[in-house]
Design an enzyme around this catalytic site. Structure first.
Site, short mmCIF file in Angstrom:
data_model
loop_
_atom_site.label_atom_id
_atom_site.label_comp_id
_atom_site.label_asym_id
_atom_site.label_seq_id
_atom_site.Cartn_x
_atom_site.Cartn_y
_atom_site.Cartn_z
N LYS A 126 0.86 -1.18 0.00
CA LYS A 126 0.00 0.00 0.00
C LYS A 126 0.90 1.24 0.00
CE LYS A 126 -3.77 -2.17 2.62
NZ LYS A 126 -4.84 -2.09 1.61
N ARG A 130 -9.53 -12.64 2.06
CA ARG A 130 -10.27 -13.82 1.61
C ARG A 130 -9.42 -15.08 1.74
NH1 ARG A 130 -10.83 -10.76 -3.96
NH2 ARG A 130 -10.82 -9.16 -2.33
#
Length: 515
Positions: free
Chosen positions: A272, A347
């Protein structure tokens, strides 16, 4: 300290006569000619020179009121089709902040409700909103002590509020805020597990913590891939936390939840950048909500319903051992997953846990499976401050998503359902025969079409739940819950208070309705 314990007082006149309360908080649409004398006359006189009354938060001091401090918190309109009970929640939050500023420590809450069905839980919601404003971060409490949360008892005038339910629900929300809102070193995976062990001590919830690295690598290969770069730092090593409540007697329904507990998300190799890493200590909000819901269950010990929760507490670090895009990793279910983006790690850490619970669910009574996660920016872009629900066909046929929407609306914990479509399943199909499933594309979810829907398809396939849908031999209802837009107040992931969504909605849908 803890959340303020609600003391229910059934008679308004008795409550107003009690001088031990040091502030009177009245929440309602209007305050003129609705309260007993002499309070009504006092407010009328006050309104003669203060036009804010009935329009905005107002406070005054009166020696003619036993509580001396008076706060009037208007909720605004309730007759528009889009108005909802959150107006009570918001008014109570504002009032609580003012109570603290005034220095009161034992406030009395009077909620002026109305007959509209949408507002039937106004008293519960007001108590929850008031308590939300009082919570202070765990690090602050550890630094300053109990004085930082000076209100331990909150009087609530009500003839129908279930005080036990209110206290249990706020107890769970308090736990969720602690776990979500605490910085990444103080709430690294081992400490997340320790907090859970302490929170469920002397309750009927059994806590099991898997902390053996060899076992984690073998049993949870997708989780392990995300955790790889954190293993060499002992205090960052992953944990799988199982919380299990089994009631005495007959079981009528089983809830099985998986929580995403990314205690810090650097994005991994897909790092990020541009300041987007700030606030990523709250990427454990789904796991925090699951633990908080279990705390509410522990406090109430409901009959007839079994609840199992598993939490993946992992740090997504960057380093020489970091997993990378293009890797193919075989999950617990045997599905070979090609990594599309290491910043789509949530996930992955839930996948193996969900696969295991899917196997267990086949032997449970009326199971319903959930994943709860701060998963996608697309959810926040799509539904704003609401919790996004994506169901499989079995859940939709049973109306579980709509039940959560209905109960969330009544308890100021709103949700919106999103359909699962064939495009979602097509999106994650393999592009070669080297793998069975694609975890994600390599772009941000917020600018990906159906960015919060297709992860449910991935989770369904990677866990084997796609073989248990509405037309299969052993159908299992499954709801993916994305709280990326609802998990913190104001969407401020670095500084906003955790909201504890969707604990209230889950409580209303599956616990309170079972009474």
């Amino acid at each position: 300290m803890s959340y303020p314990t609600p003391m229910i007082i059934s008679n308004l006149t008795t409550a107003l006569a009690d001088k031990s309360w040091d502030a009177l908080v009245v929440i309602g649409e209007s305050f003129i000619n609705v309260l007993p004398e002499p309070l009504n006359e006092i407010i009328i006189k006050q309104a003669e020179f203060d036009s804010r009354i009935n329009k905005e938060l107002t406070s005054f001091i009166s020696e003619d009121v036993n509580q001396t401090r008076v706060i009037l918190a208007p909720i605004g309109q309730t007759n528009r089709y889009f108005d909802d009970v959150r107006s009570y929640y918001d008014a109570a939050k504002k009032a609580a902040s003012l109570v603290l500023t005034m220095g009161a420590k034992k406030p009395l809450l009077v909620i002026l409700g109305n007959d509209k069905p949408a507002y039937k839980n106004a008293e519960m919601v007001s108590y929850l909103g008031f308590s939300q404003a009082l919570w202070q971060p765990l690090e602050a409490r550890e630094a300053f002590g109990d004085l930082i949360e000076p209100i331990s008892i909150l009087g609530v005038v009500s003839s129908n509020l279930n005080g036990s339910n209110a206290a249990a629900l706020e107890s769970g929300r308090y736990v969720a805020r602690d776990l979500c809102g605490t910085e990444p070193e103080r709430m690294a995976p081992p400490q997340f597990a320790e907090y859970c062990v302490e929170a469920f001590d002397r309750t009927d919830v059994k806590v099991t913590v898997t902390d053996d690295m060899a076992e984690l690598e073998t049993e949870y290969p997708l989780l392990w891939a995300v955790a790889r770069a954190s293993i060499e730092v002992k205090r960052h090593q992953p944990r799988v936390i199982r919380l299990e409540y089994t009631p005495p007697g007959e079981i009528n329904k089983t809830l099985m939840l998986v929580g995403k507990g990314i205690v810090y998300d650097t994005g991994g190799a897909d790092l990020k950048t541009g300041g987007h890493m700030a606030g990523m200590s709250r990427d454990k909000g789904g796991a925090a909500a699951v633990a908080g819901f279990m705390k509410t269950v522990a406090e109430l010990a409901p009959l007839g319903i079994k609840v199992v929760a598993e939490i993946a507490a992992v740090r997504n670090s960057i380093g020489a051992e970091a997993f990378v895009s293009d890797e193919i990793i075989t999950g617990h279910s045997g599905i070979r997953v090609r990594i599309g983006n290491t910043d789509a790690e949530g996930r992955l850490v839930m996948a193996d846990l969900l696969s295991k619970l899917r196997e267990e669910a086949l032997d449970e009574v009326n199971p319903v499976l959930f994943t709860v996660a701060t998963l996608t920016g697309h959810a926040a872009r799509s539904v704003g401050p609401y919790t996004a629900l994506v169901e499989n066909g079995v859940s939709k046929a049973n109306g579980y998503g709509e039940l959560l929407v209905e109960q969330g609306d009544l308890l100021a914990d709103p949700c919106e359902t999103s359909r699962s479509r064939r495009e979602d399943y097509e999106f994650v199909q393999p592009r070669t025969k080297a793998d069975d499933l694609l975890s994600s594309n390599n772009g941000p979810s917020a600018v990906t079409a159906r960015g919060h829907q297709f992860p449910m398809a991935f989770l369904s396939i990677v866990s084997g739940l796609d073989k248990h849908d509405v037309n299969d031999a052993d159908p299992l209802p499954y709801i993916h819950i994305d709280i990326a837009g609802s998990g913190v107040e104001g969407g401020d992931w670095q500084h906003g208070k955790p909201s504890a969504a969707p604990i209230s909605a889950l409580f209303g849908a599956f616990i309170d309705s079972a009474d």
